[in-house]
Write an enzyme that holds these catalytic residues in place. Structure first.
Site, mmCIF file in Angstrom:
data_model
loop_
_atom_site.group_PDB
_atom_site.id
_atom_site.type_symbol
_atom_site.label_atom_id
_atom_site.label_comp_id
_atom_site.label_asym_id
_atom_site.label_seq_id
_atom_site.Cartn_x
_atom_site.Cartn_y
_atom_site.Cartn_z
ATOM 1 N N LYS A 266 0.802 -1.219 0.000
ATOM 2 C CA LYS A 266 0.000 0.000 0.000
ATOM 3 C C LYS A 266 0.838 1.274 0.000
ATOM 4 O O LYS A 266 0.296 2.349 -0.205
ATOM 5 C CB LYS A 266 -0.979 -0.003 1.169
ATOM 6 C CG LYS A 266 -1.970 -1.147 1.176
ATOM 7 C CD LYS A 266 -2.865 -1.285 -0.051
ATOM 8 C CE LYS A 266 -3.614 -0.071 -0.472
ATOM 9 N NZ LYS A 266 -4.825 -0.376 -1.274
HETATM 10 N N1 PMP Z 1 -2.999 -7.525 1.427
HETATM 11 C C1 PMP Z 1 -2.981 -6.706 2.494
HETATM 12 C C2 PMP Z 1 -2.351 -7.188 3.751
HETATM 13 C C3 PMP Z 1 -3.570 -5.436 2.410
HETATM 14 O O1 PMP Z 1 -3.560 -4.616 3.478
HETATM 15 C C4 PMP Z 1 -4.182 -5.036 1.196
HETATM 16 C C5 PMP Z 1 -4.834 -3.687 1.077
HETATM 17 N N2 PMP Z 1 -5.887 -3.457 1.952
HETATM 18 C C6 PMP Z 1 -4.200 -5.932 0.118
HETATM 19 C C7 PMP Z 1 -3.578 -7.173 0.264
HETATM 20 C C8 PMP Z 1 -4.915 -5.635 -1.165
HETATM 21 O O2 PMP Z 1 -4.406 -4.558 -1.889
HETATM 22 P P1 PMP Z 1 -5.328 -3.671 -2.817
HETATM 23 O O3 PMP Z 1 -6.014 -2.658 -1.939
HETATM 24 O O4 PMP Z 1 -4.381 -3.028 -3.774
HETATM 25 O O5 PMP Z 1 -6.338 -4.541 -3.478
#
Ligand code: PMP
Length: 324
Positions: A44
């Site tokens: 992120k």
């Molecule tokens: N894995 C974790 C541990 C996350 O915190 C997030 C984001 N909330 C994601 C995967 C998914 O990423 P995205 O928001 O880009 O879909």
């Protein structure tokens, strides 16, 4: 000389790691984009940086301003680091179900943290909606709005996707990732499909999320629940709209935990829960498409953020998930 100019310039350009035990097991090259090596510790950081710099360019984030966001933790951590590095304030609304480690990190980074009950998106007190209202009521504040703000997927379209393409020399057969906002999945899928429309783009989904059923049947009908954090959704976010999706694979918590411990014990990688869903889906995909293929996924964050949960035997036992 090879010197990065501060935190901001250190975001991205992460290694692509061959997961040896999983690759040998399947006869595929299973590769993980090492997003836990970003300076704020997760995938992120990329979205946080793009969202802040987009707001600066548009002139809506002014010196001394506040960045407000509703987050499961990692976006907030990325935003809080960048706010410190750039001189902004940061206010985070987080569901109280998220790990204590992430909440403590946010506080240590100086973000103002407001815990709210975890309620579904349709409820006006959902953390995302609360964060939008709080931002609208403040002076000199922006709402990062990671779910709908397309600067999020743009980060992955402009950086993560091209990095994967060049790190594999374009030899990639499939891309699979779970989605929270969908920024990572969508941005990378859009870039890779432009480069080669034959690259198979597959959504990985935990139980309790509606995307698997959406891809399979066109209806969002979530079933079950998951101990994973930051992934799964019961709506199509702005960032997922228009993203190429060839298929979806559902991974349950039992398989997720098995994979997490194989990563720890056989690969030496101490990973967060969403990585278990991603690598579990990559394994299932390898079995579907057969040996000799290259499959890329994401190692979203590290395990220290979940020490008290998925790395705690009592907690795992309380969920009926103690690995053998
Ligand atoms: N894995 C974790 C541990 C996350 O915190 C997030 C984001 N909330 C994601 C995967 C998914 O990423 P995205 O928001 O880009 O879909």
């Amino acid at each position: 000389m090879d010197i990065k100019n501060g935190f901001v310039a250190t975001v991205g350009n992460t290694p692509l790691i061959r997961l040896n035990s999983f690759s040998e097991e399947t006869g595929c090259e299973i590769l993980g984009k090492a997003e836990f090596l970003n300076p704020g510790g997760s995938v992120k950081d990329r979205a946080a940086l793009y969202i802040i710099e987009d707001a600066e360019r548009k002139g809506i984030l002014k010196p001394g301003g506040t960045v407000v966001e509703g987050t499961a933790g990692n976006t907030g951590i990325g935003l809080a680091h960048i706010c410190n590095a750039k001189g902004y304030k940061c206010l985070i609304i987080i569901p109280e179900t998220q790990s204590q480690e992430k909440i403590d990190t946010l506080k240590t980074l100086g973000a103002e943290v407001r815990l709210v009950p975890a309620v579904p998106y349709k409820d006006p007190n959902n953390y995302v909606k609360v964060s939008g209202r709080v931002a609208a009521e403040m002076d000199n504040a922006i709402w990062a709005n990671q779910f709908e703000n397309l600067a999020n997927r743009q980060a992955h379209y402009e950086t993560t996707g091209p990095e994967i393409w060049s790190q594999t020399d374009g030899k990639v057969d499939a891309w699979v990732a779970a989605t929270g906002t969908g920024g990572t999945y969508a941005g990378v899928s859009m870039y890779l499909k432009e480069k080669n429309p034959d690259i198979r783009c597959v959504v990985a989904d935990p139980m309790g999320s509606g995307l698997y059923s959406y891809v399979k049947t066109g209806e969002i009908t979530p079933e079950g629940s998951s101990i994973t954090e930051g992934i799964g959704n019961s709506r199509i976010t702005g960032n997922m709209e228009g993203a190429p999706i060839d298929d979806a694979i559902q991974v349950d918590d039992r398989e997720c935990i098995r994979v997490i411990y194989q990563l720890l014990n056989q690969e030496g990688l101490f990973m967060g829960g969403s990585v278990g869903i991603n690598v579990g889906a990559a394994l299932a995909l390898a079995k579907q498409i057969g040996p000799g293929k290259t499959i890329v996924t994401v190692l979203c964050d590290g395990g220290a953020r979940y020490q008290s949960r998925i790395y705690n035997r009592e907690w795992l036992a309380s969920k009926g998930l103690l690995p053998s």
